[in-house]
Design a protein around this motif. Structure first.
Motif, PDB file in Angstrom:
ATOM      1  N   HIS A   1      -8.673  -3.041  -2.015  1.00 31.36           N
ATOM      2  CA  HIS A   1      -9.426  -1.964  -1.359  1.00 31.36           C
ATOM      3  C   HIS A   1     -10.913  -2.269  -1.321  1.00 31.36           C
ATOM      4  CE1 HIS A   1      -5.579   0.038  -1.985  1.00 31.36           C
ATOM      5  NE2 HIS A   1      -5.906   0.743  -0.910  1.00 31.36           N
TER       6      HIS A   1
ATOM      7  N   LEU B   1      -4.951  -4.869  -9.584  1.00 35.30           N
ATOM      8  CA  LEU B   1      -4.045  -4.081  -8.736  1.00 35.30           C
ATOM      9  C   LEU B   1      -4.172  -4.691  -7.339  1.00 35.30           C
ATOM     10  CD1 LEU B   1      -2.347  -1.349  -8.621  1.00 35.30           C
ATOM     11  CD2 LEU B   1      -4.467  -0.268  -7.884  1.00 35.30           C
TER      12      LEU B   1
ATOM     13  N   CYS C   1       0.862  -1.181   0.000  1.00 36.00           N
ATOM     14  CA  CYS C   1       0.000   0.000   0.000  1.00 36.00           C
ATOM     15  C   CYS C   1       0.899   1.230   0.000  1.00 36.00           C
ATOM     16  CB  CYS C   1      -0.907  -0.020   1.228  1.00 36.00           C
ATOM     17  SG  CYS C   1      -1.956   1.435   1.317  1.00 36.00           S
TER      18      CYS C   1
ATOM     19  N   LYS D   1       0.410   9.508   0.328  1.00 29.15           N
ATOM     20  CA  LYS D   1      -0.762   8.707   0.705  1.00 29.15           C
ATOM     21  C   LYS D   1      -1.956   9.580   1.085  1.00 29.15           C
ATOM     22  CE  LYS D   1      -1.123   5.041   0.765  1.00 29.15           C
ATOM     23  NZ  LYS D   1      -1.479   4.197  -0.418  1.00 29.15           N
ATOM     24  N   PRO D   2      -3.118   9.255   0.541  1.00 36.07           N
ATOM     25  CA  PRO D   2      -4.333   9.959   0.971  1.00 36.07           C
ATOM     26  C   PRO D   2      -4.854   9.291   2.249  1.00 36.07           C
ATOM     27  CG  PRO D   2      -4.853   8.406  -0.792  1.00 36.07           C
ATOM     28  CD  PRO D   2      -3.409   8.197  -0.452  1.00 36.07           C
TER      29      PRO D   2
ATOM     30  N   GLU E   1      -2.532  -5.442  -3.342  1.00 36.59           N
ATOM     31  CA  GLU E   1      -1.581  -5.066  -2.294  1.00 36.59           C
ATOM     32  C   GLU E   1      -0.906  -6.309  -1.714  1.00 36.59           C
ATOM     33  OE1 GLU E   1      -3.170  -0.686  -0.963  1.00 36.59           O
ATOM     34  OE2 GLU E   1      -3.766  -2.373   0.299  1.00 36.59           O
TER      35      GLU E   1
ATOM     36  N   ASP F   1      -9.207  -3.511  -8.536  1.00 37.49           N
ATOM     37  CA  ASP F   1      -8.422  -3.561  -7.299  1.00 37.49           C
ATOM     38  C   ASP F   1      -9.255  -4.318  -6.260  1.00 37.49           C
ATOM     39  OD1 ASP F   1      -7.467  -3.027  -4.751  1.00 37.49           O
ATOM     40  OD2 ASP F   1      -7.219  -0.885  -5.049  1.00 37.49           O
TER      41      ASP F   1
ATOM     42  N   GLU G   1       0.639   6.952  -6.704  1.00 34.49           N
ATOM     43  CA  GLU G   1      -0.407   7.983  -6.669  1.00 34.49           C
ATOM     44  C   GLU G   1       0.162   9.395  -6.649  1.00 34.49           C
ATOM     45  OE1 GLU G   1      -3.666   7.294  -4.017  1.00 34.49           O
ATOM     46  OE2 GLU G   1      -4.424   9.343  -4.244  1.00 34.49           O
TER      47      GLU G   1
ATOM     48  N   GLY H   1      -6.117   8.574  -7.227  1.00 33.37           N
ATOM     49  CA  GLY H   1      -6.814   7.757  -6.245  1.00 33.37           C
ATOM     50  C   GLY H   1      -8.307   8.042  -6.213  1.00 33.37           C
ATOM     51  N   ALA H   2      -9.028   7.126  -5.548  1.00 31.48           N
ATOM     52  CA  ALA H   2     -10.489   7.219  -5.474  1.00 31.48           C
ATOM     53  C   ALA H   2     -10.925   8.593  -4.952  1.00 31.48           C
ATOM     54  CB  ALA H   2     -11.009   6.117  -4.560  1.00 31.48           C
ATOM     55  N   ARG H   3     -10.213   9.091  -3.948  1.00 32.44           N
ATOM     56  CA  ARG H   3     -10.606  10.368  -3.336  1.00 32.44           C
ATOM     57  C   ARG H   3     -10.351  11.558  -4.241  1.00 32.44           C
ATOM     58  NH1 ARG H   3      -9.006   6.569  -0.600  1.00 32.44           N
ATOM     59  NH2 ARG H   3      -9.948   5.900   1.353  1.00 32.44           N
TER      60      ARG H   3
ATOM     61  N   ARG I   1     -12.631  -0.213  -7.744  1.00 29.19           N
ATOM     62  CA  ARG I   1     -11.984  -0.546  -6.472  1.00 29.19           C
ATOM     63  C   ARG I   1     -12.987  -0.653  -5.333  1.00 29.19           C
ATOM     64  NH1 ARG I   1     -13.156   2.690  -2.656  1.00 29.19           N
ATOM     65  NH2 ARG I   1     -11.086   3.007  -1.781  1.00 29.19           N
TER      66      ARG I   1
ATOM     67  N   ARG J   1       3.514  -1.536  -7.673  1.00 27.76           N
ATOM     68  CA  ARG J   1       2.765  -0.414  -7.142  1.00 27.76           C
ATOM     69  C   ARG J   1       3.327  -0.048  -5.766  1.00 27.76           C
ATOM     70  NH1 ARG J   1      -2.456   0.181  -4.564  1.00 27.76           N
ATOM     71  NH2 ARG J   1      -1.077   1.274  -3.131  1.00 27.76           N
TER      72      ARG J   1
ATOM     73  N   LYS K   1      -8.754   5.740 -10.664  1.00 33.60           N
ATOM     74  CA  LYS K   1      -9.579   4.892  -9.800  1.00 33.60           C
ATOM     75  C   LYS K   1     -10.966   5.505  -9.622  1.00 33.60           C
ATOM     76  CE  LYS K   1      -7.461   2.191  -6.850  1.00 33.60           C
ATOM     77  NZ  LYS K   1      -6.712   1.694  -5.653  1.00 33.60           N
TER      78      LYS K   1
ATOM     79  N   GLN L   1      -1.099   7.434 -10.742  1.00 30.54           N
ATOM     80  CA  GLN L   1      -2.388   6.973 -10.212  1.00 30.54           C
ATOM     81  C   GLN L   1      -3.171   8.156  -9.650  1.00 30.54           C
ATOM     82  OE1 GLN L   1      -2.312   3.429  -7.762  1.00 30.54           O
ATOM     83  NE2 GLN L   1      -3.792   4.293  -6.316  1.00 30.54           N
TER      84      GLN L   1
HETATM   85  C1  PEP Z   1      -4.252   2.918  -3.134  1.00 29.56           C
HETATM   86  O1  PEP Z   1      -4.358   2.272  -4.186  1.00 29.56           O
HETATM   87  O2  PEP Z   1      -3.219   2.938  -2.465  1.00 29.56           O
HETATM   88  C2  PEP Z   1      -5.404   3.685  -2.635  1.00 29.56           C
HETATM   89  C3  PEP Z   1      -5.262   4.633  -1.713  1.00 29.56           C
HETATM   90  O3  PEP Z   1      -6.547   3.326  -3.195  1.00 29.56           O
HETATM   91  P1  PEP Z   1      -7.953   4.105  -3.325  1.00 29.56           P
HETATM   92  O4  PEP Z   1      -7.650   5.455  -3.873  1.00 29.56           O
HETATM   93  O5  PEP Z   1      -8.742   3.229  -4.259  1.00 29.56           O
HETATM   94  O6  PEP Z   1      -8.552   4.147  -1.941  1.00 29.56           O
END
Ligand code: PEP
Ligand code: MN
Length: 356
Positions: free
Chosen positions: A277, A301, A107, A136-137, A303, A274, A169, A189-191, A242, A131, A212, A187
């Protein structure tokens, strides 16, 4: 609007359509669909439609009111393929059109030894790409935020050691120059799926993008976000399902397996899944991965970590590298069966057509 050229339209005639568009300060996007040239324009102007219809070689001008244009199968009918790596001794990875590209890694990037040990194990097991998150979010600002540029340097070292390209990301436009300097694929990310300024900025880099799906986003919204990237002229976009938020609490998110065939019908962009997640638990990752392959995904994808219980982030959903080879064997075997079923169906369809 979509301008469909005649099958026999000459290059010069298509050139006239492009020239007229450009003279009106519109950016034309050129593609092929079912054997003929197609031009997409971001205008639906009625006067322009009438002028275009008069031009030699133009068969039809179709309005595309929904806003989903460049990602649509109407614009490009065949499956798109996104290529990552391939230069400076790096493995060339092609995602799309019946591929099964497996991207694996932790991750977050934590330290050199763990990252390199994981990366070697992934390559030996048959993984295609690496990956790892450097930016990190995180839901809480007090949690580990990633190693930042140091993490990117370690990912570059793992790439050098294994020959496998990596995706990581990018969280903000500010970080983009650093991330783009190192990463083979960026990448979103989802957020960040609807961070429109970031979508435009990553598009402008021309680099391959992994987009994502937001955890609260519809399939239409995902495609519209992809449009932002394609509208910059960058066609190298891979979509990633995801998991989405539902009332179900047994899994971290609910994997929307149906999104794979729905997207397949509607877009030429490659689609990966993915399962990590979505699942939130490591024992659910393999079954969800296999379901995604059976549904027609172009890749996964996942982890993976040498000692997942010690992983700084997403420990519960991370599978140990020692189990990765066996999961990968199952993934490849299901993928082979799916492809051979599709080939048999295609042959049968072609035979039926011949007999008609
Ligand atoms: C990730 O792939 O590390 C991740 C944070 O995924 P997501 O944006 O889908 O939550
Ligand atoms: Mn994670």
């Amino acid at each position: 609007m979509l301008i469909l050229m005649n099958f026999r339209a000459t290059l010069k005639q298509t050139g006239e359509v492009l020239a007229l568009s450009e003279s009106l300060n519109l950016r034309p996007y050129l593609s092929q669909s079912q054997g003929r040239r197609v031009v997409a324009l971001t205008s639906e102007d009625a006067m322009l439609t009438a002028r275009l219809k008069e031009l030699p070689g133009v068969d039809e001008v179709r309005p595309l009111g929904s806003g989903i244009k460049l990602t649509s199968r109407h614009f490009r009918s065949d499956d798109g393929v996104v290529v990552i790596g391939g230069e400076r001794g790096l493995r060339r990875v092609s995602i799309g059109h019946e591929s099964m590209v497996v991207i694996a890694g932790p991750c977050s990037v934590e330290d050199r030894e763990t990252l390199l040990a994981g990366a070697h194990a992934i390559r030996e097991a048959g993984g295609d790409m690496l990956r790892g998150g450097a930016f990190k979010p995180r839901t809480s600002p007090y949690m580990f935020q990633g190693l930042g540029v140091k993490g990117l340097e370690l990912l570059a070292e793992a790439r050098q050691a294994t020959g496998l390209p990596f995706v990581t990301e990018v969280l903000s436009v500010d970080d983009l120059p650093a991330v783009a300097e190192y990463a083979d694929m960026l990448q979103i990310g989802a957020r960040s799926m609807q961070n429109f300024a970031l979508l435009r900025a990553v598009g402008e880099t021309g680099r391959p993008i992994l987009l994502k799906r937001g955890m609260m986003a519809t399939i239409d919204e995902l495609l519209m976000s992809a449009e932002y990237i394609l509208a910059t002229g960058n066609e190298s976009v891979v979509l990633c399902e995801r998991g989405i938020r539902t009332f179900e609490t047994s899994t971290r998110n609910t994997l929307d397996v149906a999104a794979v065939p729905v997207l397949r019908q509607r877009t030429h962009l490659p689609i990966i899944v993915d399962p990590s997640h979505a699942a939130g638990h490591r024992d659910l990752v393999a079954p969800l991965a296999l379901a995604a392959v059976a549904a027609g995904a172009d890749g996964l994808l996942i982890e993976v970590h040498p000692d997942p219980d010690r992983a700084a982030t997403d420990a519960q959903q991370t599978i140990p590298t020692k189990d990765f080879a066996e999961i990968l064997r199952k993934i490849r075997s299901v993928h082979k069966s799916v492809r051979s079923c599709e080939a048999t169906n295609r042959e049968k369809y072609e035979d039926d057509l011949e007999q008609q």
